[in-house]
Design a protein around this motif. Structure first.
Motif, PDB file in Angstrom:
ATOM      1  N   ASN A 152      11.119  42.066  25.663  1.00  0.00           N
ATOM      2  CA  ASN A 152      12.553  42.029  25.880  1.00  0.00           C
ATOM      3  C   ASN A 152      13.170  40.918  25.048  1.00  0.00           C
ATOM      4  OD1 ASN A 152      15.133  42.606  27.262  1.00  0.00           O
ATOM      5  ND2 ASN A 152      13.799  43.582  28.778  1.00  0.00           N
ATOM      6  N   VAL A 153      14.481  40.811  25.119  1.00  0.00           N
ATOM      7  CA  VAL A 153      15.200  39.785  24.367  1.00  0.00           C
ATOM      8  C   VAL A 153      14.945  38.419  24.983  1.00  0.00           C
ATOM      9  CG1 VAL A 153      16.982  41.365  23.575  1.00  0.00           C
ATOM     10  CG2 VAL A 153      17.274  40.171  25.752  1.00  0.00           C
ATOM     11  N   PRO A 154      15.052  37.331  24.205  1.00  0.00           N
ATOM     12  CA  PRO A 154      14.802  35.996  24.755  1.00  0.00           C
ATOM     13  C   PRO A 154      15.699  35.632  25.923  1.00  0.00           C
ATOM     14  CG  PRO A 154      14.794  35.916  22.354  1.00  0.00           C
ATOM     15  CD  PRO A 154      15.264  37.291  22.737  1.00  0.00           C
ATOM     16  N   ASP A 155      16.880  36.226  25.990  1.00  0.00           N
ATOM     17  CA  ASP A 155      17.819  35.877  27.056  1.00  0.00           C
ATOM     18  C   ASP A 155      17.299  36.206  28.448  1.00  0.00           C
ATOM     19  OD1 ASP A 155      19.597  34.879  25.259  1.00  0.00           O
ATOM     20  OD2 ASP A 155      20.941  36.606  25.263  1.00  0.00           O
ATOM     21  N   VAL A 156      16.233  37.006  28.567  1.00  0.00           N
ATOM     22  CA  VAL A 156      15.719  37.282  29.909  1.00  0.00           C
ATOM     23  C   VAL A 156      15.143  36.018  30.547  1.00  0.00           C
ATOM     24  CG1 VAL A 156      15.237  39.702  29.419  1.00  0.00           C
ATOM     25  CG2 VAL A 156      13.422  38.012  29.135  1.00  0.00           C
ATOM     26  N   LEU A 157      14.889  34.969  29.749  1.00  0.00           N
ATOM     27  CA  LEU A 157      14.433  33.709  30.329  1.00  0.00           C
ATOM     28  C   LEU A 157      15.567  32.936  30.970  1.00  0.00           C
ATOM     29  CD1 LEU A 157      11.872  32.370  27.716  1.00  0.00           C
ATOM     30  CD2 LEU A 157      11.623  34.134  29.459  1.00  0.00           C
ATOM     31  N   ARG A 195      12.795  38.016  13.717  1.00  0.00           N
ATOM     32  CA  ARG A 195      13.132  38.643  15.003  1.00  0.00           C
ATOM     33  C   ARG A 195      12.402  37.918  16.117  1.00  0.00           C
ATOM     34  NH1 ARG A 195      14.707  44.015  15.572  1.00  0.00           N
ATOM     35  NH2 ARG A 195      14.562  44.908  17.653  1.00  0.00           N
ATOM     36  N   GLU A 196      13.136  37.372  17.061  1.00  0.00           N
ATOM     37  CA  GLU A 196      12.561  36.631  18.188  1.00  0.00           C
ATOM     38  C   GLU A 196      12.641  37.482  19.447  1.00  0.00           C
ATOM     39  OE1 GLU A 196      11.949  32.222  19.572  1.00  0.00           O
ATOM     40  OE2 GLU A 196      11.648  33.262  17.684  1.00  0.00           O
ATOM     41  N   ARG A 197      11.508  37.625  20.132  1.00  0.00           N
ATOM     42  CA  ARG A 197      11.483  38.423  21.360  1.00  0.00           C
ATOM     43  C   ARG A 197      10.546  37.792  22.393  1.00  0.00           C
ATOM     44  NH1 ARG A 197      15.422  40.107  19.549  1.00  0.00           N
ATOM     45  NH2 ARG A 197      16.127  42.259  19.242  1.00  0.00           N
ATOM     46  N   MET A 198      10.820  38.102  23.668  1.00  0.00           N
ATOM     47  CA  MET A 198       9.941  37.700  24.753  1.00  0.00           C
ATOM     48  C   MET A 198       8.872  38.771  24.950  1.00  0.00           C
ATOM     49  SD  MET A 198       8.854  38.177  28.103  1.00  0.00           S
ATOM     50  CE  MET A 198      10.016  39.383  28.748  1.00  0.00           C
ATOM     51  N   PHE A 199       7.627  38.319  25.104  1.00  0.00           N
ATOM     52  CA  PHE A 199       6.524  39.222  25.417  1.00  0.00           C
ATOM     53  C   PHE A 199       5.808  38.708  26.659  1.00  0.00           C
ATOM     54  CE2 PHE A 199       7.322  40.071  20.986  1.00  0.00           C
ATOM     55  CZ  PHE A 199       7.243  41.449  20.920  1.00  0.00           C
ATOM     56  N   LEU A 200       5.495  39.635  27.549  1.00  0.00           N
ATOM     57  CA  LEU A 200       4.814  39.325  28.799  1.00  0.00           C
ATOM     58  C   LEU A 200       3.566  40.199  28.878  1.00  0.00           C
ATOM     59  CD1 LEU A 200       6.475  39.048  32.304  1.00  0.00           C
ATOM     60  CD2 LEU A 200       4.413  40.427  31.992  1.00  0.00           C
ATOM     61  N   ILE A 201       2.436  39.580  29.165  1.00  0.00           N
ATOM     62  CA  ILE A 201       1.177  40.308  29.327  1.00  0.00           C
ATOM     63  C   ILE A 201       0.649  40.068  30.732  1.00  0.00           C
ATOM     64  CG2 ILE A 201      -1.224  40.527  28.574  1.00  0.00           C
ATOM     65  CD1 ILE A 201      -0.349  39.690  25.785  1.00  0.00           C
ATOM     66  N   GLY A 225      20.009  28.543  13.621  1.00  0.00           N
ATOM     67  CA  GLY A 225      20.479  29.465  14.637  1.00  0.00           C
ATOM     68  C   GLY A 225      19.360  30.000  15.509  1.00  0.00           C
ATOM     69  N   TYR A 226      18.177  30.207  14.929  1.00  0.00           N
ATOM     70  CA  TYR A 226      17.057  30.719  15.705  1.00  0.00           C
ATOM     71  C   TYR A 226      16.500  29.645  16.623  1.00  0.00           C
ATOM     72  CZ  TYR A 226      17.025  35.146  13.258  1.00  0.00           C
ATOM     73  OH  TYR A 226      17.372  36.381  12.792  1.00  0.00           O
ATOM     74  N   ASP A 227      16.394  28.420  16.119  1.00  0.00           N
ATOM     75  CA  ASP A 227      15.947  27.324  16.972  1.00  0.00           C
ATOM     76  C   ASP A 227      16.923  27.104  18.111  1.00  0.00           C
ATOM     77  OD1 ASP A 227      13.645  26.829  15.561  1.00  0.00           O
ATOM     78  OD2 ASP A 227      14.549  25.319  14.255  1.00  0.00           O
ATOM     79  N   GLY A 228      18.226  27.232  17.812  1.00  0.00           N
ATOM     80  CA  GLY A 228      19.236  27.059  18.853  1.00  0.00           C
ATOM     81  C   GLY A 228      19.140  28.116  19.929  1.00  0.00           C
ATOM     82  N   SER A 229      18.935  29.365  19.498  1.00  0.00           N
ATOM     83  CA  SER A 229      18.809  30.458  20.467  1.00  0.00           C
ATOM     84  C   SER A 229      17.586  30.263  21.346  1.00  0.00           C
ATOM     85  CB  SER A 229      18.707  31.798  19.730  1.00  0.00           C
ATOM     86  OG  SER A 229      19.890  32.058  19.010  1.00  0.00           O
ATOM     87  N   ARG A 230      16.498  29.819  20.735  1.00  0.00           N
ATOM     88  CA  ARG A 230      15.289  29.578  21.530  1.00  0.00           C
ATOM     89  C   ARG A 230      15.527  28.460  22.541  1.00  0.00           C
ATOM     90  NH1 ARG A 230       9.130  29.022  19.368  1.00  0.00           N
ATOM     91  NH2 ARG A 230       9.515  31.227  19.044  1.00  0.00           N
TER      92      ARG A 230
END
Length: 499
Positions: A152-157, A195-201, A225-230
């Motif tokens: 999912n997108v990083p925002d789910v965190l 492309r930055e995404r959240m992965f859950l296993i 911008g990517y570091d900021g989003s993270r």
């Protein structure tokens, strides 16, 4: 699931059979392609969008039309799926479930509500926002996989004040899984895209005692911008909900690794499309694009190692007759403007260039003895033919011209509406990227087929998980499954006997 059932599935895999995958919310099959390349068997998929479902079927089950049908996970029961596809008993149909419910399903649904949804199958009637999550859990419960992978997108965190990934782990852990999640950037795994995404296993406890993620193969310094989003996404891990027990730091990358794949390495070998010339000659016209018309490769162009990989992916080799779907949008107003943009320019810069072009045109008319007064109807017609109508202060990120020597920025689903976020770096071509170029930037091989017209194909590509990143994750999971030591006794009292 009983331990005997876990051991039986593991024994089959250790005996040499391929782990069997069900892809939920599958799209056209980015995750499926990565898992197939890593040695898994793609046994079935569920996808609601008809074009994406047909793409998945054409690529993974081309001889069985049943796999090309779109299916609604809410209306499709696990028992019905296995019966329709002749997959045998429900609890022995799959070893791995991959996919990810759309993040909107989690909006403002707290931990107590998630547990309620899991415990009471009809709870979604009181909170339909969570229904897709409940359906995903229903499939996990029915098919009892050894492994679950969610994306999912990083925002789910940090989604409306919630850490959704942590909450998902809590539910899965109560079902007997060991879970972990992290953020991965595709550019670190050979994908020419930041492309930055959240992965859950999640692994059954009989399979593994912990979760690990694949080590990067490439390196780059990500833009601010990517570091900021993270940082925003990870804010939740710094006290918003207390400890995030299941978060795992991403495996480290570094400058000792090969540099990230650039846009030029990804698409520079593809046949050029000189939009302004094609427009002037009448080749490029308004109307539907022929997605199946082959275009021969240009053998004079340099072929990078990445491009060779995309041409020779086993099972998805480049068509002998040439590229399919190497088609672009008809944007006659903007081709000349694209040519003037500098790498990295966004819409504010594009608007300034366009206003300069308007001034130049008015000056030319004056030299010809024609006066065009600002505000006149003639001026407005001329402006409309040169200057895009968007407010430069409100749409700063609507446009972007790519850098040739960097990976592309994130491809989004709205590629299906316009492609201005990815303007080709080559000013001579002066256009937005083609469908096939978008596929290359997402790491889809040249032999992968996209069903539908241009807009649905762009949308499928933008929605997909990059296959090379999926392959890295799948390889890590495969290694864990092959090395798993089935336990002789049932897990302790914290692990339920069944799911």
């Amino acid at each position: 699931m009983t331990s005997d059932a876990v051991h039986q599935k593991l024994a089959r895999i250790r005996a040499g059979e391929k782990p069997r995958v069900l892809d939920l919310f599958a799209g056209c099959g980015g995750l499926s392609l990565g898992f197939k390349a890593a040695g898994f068997a793609i046994r079935a998929a569920l996808e609601l969008d008809p074009d994406a479902a047909r793409s998945h079927g054409l690529n993974f089950h081309p001889d069985d039309a049943r796999h090309s049908r779109s299916r609604d996970i809410i209306a499709t029961h696990p028992e019905d799926l296995v019966a329709e596809l002749d997959l045998g008993p429900v609890d022995d149909a799959f070893d791995v479930i991959v996919g990810g419910p759309p993040c909107q399903a989690f909006a403002r649904v707290g931990r107590p509500k998630l547990r309620e949804i899991d415990s009471h199958p009809q709870a979604f009637r009181h909170d339909p926002r969570a229904r897709l999550y409940q359906e995903y859990l229903r499939y996990v419960a029915a098919f009892q996989p050894l492994v679950v992978l969610m994306e999912n997108v990083p925002d789910v965190l940090n989604h409306g004040g919630q850490n959704i990934a942590e909450e998902i782990c809590e539910v899965l852990e109560a079902k007997g899984y060991v879970c972990g999640y992290t953020l991965l950037n595709a550019s670190y795994y050979g994908v020419p895209q930041m492309r930055e995404r959240m992965f859950l296993i999640g692994y059954r406890r009989e399979v593994a005692a912990s979760v690990s993620f694949p080590s990067p193969s490439h390196w780059m310094t990500l833009p601010a911008g990517y570091d900021g989003s993270r940082a925003v996404a990870l804010k939740v891990l710094n006290g918003l909900f207390g400890a995030a027990h299941d978060y795992i730091e991403p495996p480290a990358s570094g400058p000792d690794l090969p540099s990230a794949i650039t846009a030029e390495q990804a698409i520079g070998d593809l046949p050029p499309i000189y939009a302004r010339k094609q427009l002037a000659s009448g080749i490029l016209k308004r109307g539907a694009r022929r997605m199946d018309q082959p275009i021969p490769y240009d053998n004079r162009r340099k072929v990078s190692e990445y491009a060779r990989q995309m041409r020779s992916w086993p099972g998805f080799e480049a068509p002998v007759e040439g590229l399919r779907d190497h088609v672009i949008r008809y944007l006659p107003r903007d081709y000349e403007l694209f040519a003037r943009l500098n790498p990295g320019d966004q819409y504010p810069e594009a608007h300034r260039h366009a206003m300069a072009m308007l001034a130049e045109r008015i000056s030319e008319l004056r030299e010809q003895g024609k006066r065009v007064r600002e505000g006149s109807s003639e001026y407005e017609r001329l402006k409309d033919s040169i200057v895009p109508p968007y407010d430069a202060s409100k749409f700063p990120n609507k446009w972007r011209k790519m850098w040739r020597d960097q990976p592309a920025r994130t491809l989004m689903a709205h590629l299906g509406k316009d492609s201005y976020s990815h303007i080709h770096y080559d000013s001579e071509q002066a256009r937005t990227i083609s469908v096939r170029e978008a596929a290359r930037l997402q790491s889809f091989p040249d032999g992968f087929v996209f069903s539908g017209t241009m807009n649905p194909a762009f949308r499928q590509i933008g929605n997909a998980v990059p296959p090379l990143l999926a392959r890295a994750l799948a390889s890590e999971i495969f290694k864990t499954l092959k090395g798993a030591k089935a336990k002789e006794e049932h897990v302790g009292s914290r692990t339920p006997a069944t799911v």
